[in-house]
Scaffold this active site. Structure first.
Site, PDB file in Angstrom:
ATOM      1  N   ILE A 154       0.848  -1.190   0.000  1.00  0.00           N
ATOM      2  CA  ILE A 154       0.000   0.000   0.000  1.00  0.00           C
ATOM      3  C   ILE A 154       0.883   1.239   0.000  1.00  0.00           C
ATOM      4  CG2 ILE A 154      -1.804   1.272   1.220  1.00  0.00           C
ATOM      5  CD1 ILE A 154      -2.670  -1.324   2.524  1.00  0.00           C
TER       6      ILE A 154
ATOM      7  N   CYS B 248      12.589  19.134   8.184  1.00  0.00           N
ATOM      8  CA  CYS B 248      12.382  17.713   8.505  1.00  0.00           C
ATOM      9  C   CYS B 248      13.591  17.117   9.229  1.00  0.00           C
ATOM     10  CB  CYS B 248      12.074  16.932   7.230  1.00  0.00           C
ATOM     11  SG  CYS B 248      10.438  17.259   6.553  1.00  0.00           S
TER      12      CYS B 248
END
Length: 408
Positions: A181, A366
């Site tokens: 997925i 990040c």
């Protein structure tokens, strides 16, 4: 007026490191405790000051992007690290606290992520030029946290180690059906099929990734073993021996967590194993960065572990293992940023300076949330049966015996 207000806020707020500000009227002020890190910022437009007072995170990011704010000394990373460390040491200004509370209450609307909206959000980020991503990523196009088994690993070695680590946790056997997925450009699907002889169905909502992944599969001669579908996870109707999802849960949104894990449970064979690899928060639930939501990952959200335990528990699945990779993503992001900066001339041939500053800001922010704040990477190993995997972790650290070596 706004300069005086901003000056007063910074005088109280910046207490870690040294920050010098050059204001639009030419005046300069220094804030902080005189220690490292140190940085100097110039504000070039008076119109930026009220925005910095009302929403400093958004205004700082947008000011850097559009050039109304520049970093004169110390670099972007130092400037952001000073702000992050000061925020950790001091209460946020009242205006910002009220705004964050309002944004938290709006999460069900902001992160509603219906099937059509999810596809649009994915296209915003992942349907940039594949050539751009190739300048930054490893040749296998792994756009998720690598696994640095040793400090001196290259990015390529660490991404291979990540895939091998995931494969061991899946306890694969030849012929198994695997659902991937959020399969990206197909690198993990190719590795699992080549090295472990499994059949893989990959899901993506990105037109670019779908096209590139299928081209790679055709070139490898694995089109009978791997199928890449342009399909949402909520639209799959089948059952699989193994399910893997790497870097996709961050796009689900908090309102959809129960739906996501319900689908994992329904799609997983009764004796199956699922491995969910996701950025996570080592702390309570909070908001997604408004700048990140607007410019990089619309609809995205990094969950806390507490937000995942309830939805998983309600499915009846077992947590077979939970691992926190912690600083591995900071190292991965530094590799990406280094390659981004090294290839700046090629990036500039594709995109303008505003885009370049936006991506530099994104990558640097990040890095720092992993090094300075509460973000980590969780690997959740799930199954319907408590003994779906061995009862100790020994099997994870033995030399794997794949069917055949992959073409690296």
């Amino acid at each position: 007026m706004w300069q005086a207000i901003f000056d007063r806020i910074l005088s109280d707020f910046i207490t870690r490191g040294t920050l010098r500000i050059r204001y639009p009227d030419g005046s300069e002020r220094e804030y902080g405790d005189g220690t490292s890190p140190a940085a100097q910022i110039s504000l070039h437009e008076a119109a930026l000051l009220p925005r910095m007072v009302k929403n400093p995170e958004m205004a700082f990011g947008e000011g850097y992007m559009d050039g109304s704010l520049s970093i004169d000394e110390g670099g972007l990373e130092n400037a952001m690290r000073i702000a992050i460390r000061s925020a950790a040491a001091n209460p946020l200004p009242v205006v910002q606290r009220i705004q964050m509370r309002a944004e938290y209450l709006m999460r069900p609307l902001i992160q509603r992520n219906s099937v059509p909206l999810s596809k649009r959000n994915v296209a915003h980020h992942y349907d940039l030029s594949d050539d751009f991503y190739r300048l930054m990523l490893d040749p296998d196009m792994q756009y998720s946290c690598a696994y640095f088994q040793t400090p001196d690993m290259t990015l390529e070695q660490a991404q291979k180690a990540k895939k091998d680590h995931i494969a061991r946790k899946l306890c694969l056997e030849p012929g198994m059906r695997v659902l991937d997925i959020g399969c990206g450009w197909g690198g993990l699907a190719l590795t699992l099929a080549q090295k472990h002889g499994v059949r893989v169905t990959g899901l993506t909502l990105s037109e670019n990734q779908h096209r590139t992944a299928n081209q790679r599969i055709q070139a490898a001669g694995l089109h009978k073993q791997i199928q890449i579908r342009l399909l949402d996870y909520r639209e799959v109707e089948d059952q699989f021996d193994r399910i893997v999802s790497v870097g996709m849960l961050e796009h689900v949104g908090a309102p959809q967590f129960q739906t996501y894990f319900d689908r994992i449970s329904d799609l997983l064979h009764p004796e199956g194993v699922a491995l969910i690899h996701s950025i996570g928060r080592n702390g309570p639930a909070t908001n997604q960065s408004p700048w990140l939501s607007k410019y990089i990952f619309p609809g995205g959200y990094v969950p806390s572990l507490t937000e995942l335990v309830g939805p998983v528990s309600r499915t009846g699945m077992w947590f077979l293992d939970i691992e926190s990779l912690r600083l591995h993503y900071a190292k991965t992001l530094r590799c990406w940023r280094d390659r981004f900066e090294h290839n700046l001339d090629q990036v500039r041939a594709m995109y303008d300076d505003r885009f370049i500053r936006m991506w530099r800001f994104y990558l640097t922010a990040c890095i720092l949330v992993f090094e300075e704040r509460d973000q980590t990477v969780f690997q959740l190993q799930l199954g319907h049966k408590r003994d779906a995997v061995p009862l100790t972790r020994d099997y994870l650290y033995q030399s794997p015996q794949p069917m055949r070596d992959a073409a690296e």
